[in-house]
Design a protein around this motif. Sequence first.
Motif, short mmCIF file in Angstrom:
data_model
loop_
_atom_site.label_atom_id
_atom_site.label_comp_id
_atom_site.label_asym_id
_atom_site.label_seq_id
_atom_site.Cartn_x
_atom_site.Cartn_y
_atom_site.Cartn_z
N VAL A 1 -1.14 59.71 45.01
CA VAL A 1 -0.20 58.61 44.77
C VAL A 1 0.57 58.30 46.04
N VAL A 2 0.91 57.03 46.21
CA VAL A 2 1.80 56.56 47.28
C VAL A 2 2.97 55.85 46.62
N ARG A 3 4.17 56.25 46.98
CA ARG A 3 5.38 55.66 46.40
C ARG A 3 6.09 54.81 47.45
N GLU A 4 6.22 53.53 47.16
CA GLU A 4 6.83 52.58 48.09
C GLU A 4 7.68 51.58 47.33
N ALA A 5 8.74 51.11 47.98
CA ALA A 5 9.60 50.10 47.35
C ALA A 5 8.94 48.73 47.37
N HIS A 6 8.13 48.47 48.39
CA HIS A 6 7.54 47.13 48.56
C HIS A 6 6.05 47.26 48.88
N PRO A 7 5.21 47.50 47.87
CA PRO A 7 3.77 47.61 48.12
C PRO A 7 3.16 46.35 48.74
N GLU B 1 2.68 53.52 43.42
CA GLU B 1 3.80 53.51 42.47
C GLU B 1 5.01 52.87 43.13
N GLN B 2 5.53 51.82 42.52
CA GLN B 2 6.69 51.15 43.11
C GLN B 2 7.97 51.89 42.73
N GLU C 1 15.51 54.90 46.64
CA GLU C 1 14.60 56.05 46.65
C GLU C 1 13.75 56.05 47.91
N ALA C 2 13.28 54.88 48.30
CA ALA C 2 12.45 54.78 49.50
C ALA C 2 13.24 55.16 50.75
N ALA D 1 20.30 53.53 58.44
CA ALA D 1 19.17 52.98 59.20
C ALA D 1 17.93 52.89 58.32
N ALA D 2 17.72 53.90 57.47
CA ALA D 2 16.58 53.87 56.56
C ALA D 2 16.70 52.71 55.58
N ARG D 3 17.90 52.48 55.07
CA ARG D 3 18.10 51.33 54.16
C ARG D 3 17.75 50.02 54.87
N GLU D 4 18.17 49.91 56.13
CA GLU D 4 17.89 48.68 56.88
C GLU D 4 16.38 48.49 57.05
N LEU D 5 15.68 49.57 57.34
CA LEU D 5 14.23 49.48 57.48
C LEU D 5 13.56 49.04 56.18
#
Length: 293
Positions: A161-167, A227-228, A233-234, A247-251
């Motif tokens: 599985v790959v978990r990403e906010a924006h697939p 999985e979105q 979380e991302a 910085a992670a949120r900005e990315l």
Amino acid sequence: MTSPQDRPLIVVSGATGNIGRSLVGRLLADGAAVRALTRDPARAGLPAAAETVRADLTGTGDLAPLLAGADALFLNLAAGGDAAAVAVLDAAVRAGVRRVVLNSSMAVTGTPADDTHFIARLHAGLERAVRDSGLEWTVVRGGNYATNALAWAPSIRAAGVVREAHPGAQSVPVHEADLADVAAVALLDRTGTHLGRAYVVTGPERMTLAQQVAAIGRATGREIRVEQISEEEAAEAMVGRYLTKEAARELVRMFGATVDAPPFPVSDAVEQVTGRPARTFARWAEDHAADFT
């Protein structure tokens, strides 16, 4: 650019990184002498033909001896951060190095936007330092590194599985070997063709994250689902040694903005500089299939 035996000596910072490791091999294949800088030579695993040298670029010691006798320097911010990169550049000037090739980012535009864009901020100042150094220079502004997909390897191996906010986030992933090949041509350039140039280097095709996952599935013969998850979380999953939570949120927000409006075009710089087309992400997935199994 010559040396006593007409064999240039190239210093490679970040030599055990993805780009650096490819670059060391390419330079050796092209007949150059290579001094590879690394924190731990015993674990570097670099070719025996390279001069592998212990170097803590974040320390307080004199860095000039690391550059002694060198014709050119490959400078990578990832080898120790911006302050370390500037220190290495200053040492190169003191050591009489003639040329520097900087690994930068296509986020740099040379406009006031560089002061507000997260990734551009990290690289624009170093580009200015390189231009002001008095050395011959070439800048390689890489696009989205295909190797960023290696962050998915643990979850693919463990659960498929790959978990990403924006697939649906889009980019033009570039193979690290293409970045290394462009850098090698610039480092070894005897005609001056590449001096004072800033090359935007991407792969050959725009892809969504979901399409990249599918390519890895084909290369490994595995069923991998996407999985979105939430942006928070991302961002939490991205926080690490060089990346704060903000910085992670900005990315993550930047990735989200590319779903409907991809920010960067596809570049032909790899073919322009090396004379052959850029490697596809499918090729990258095949080259790295073992990392996901």
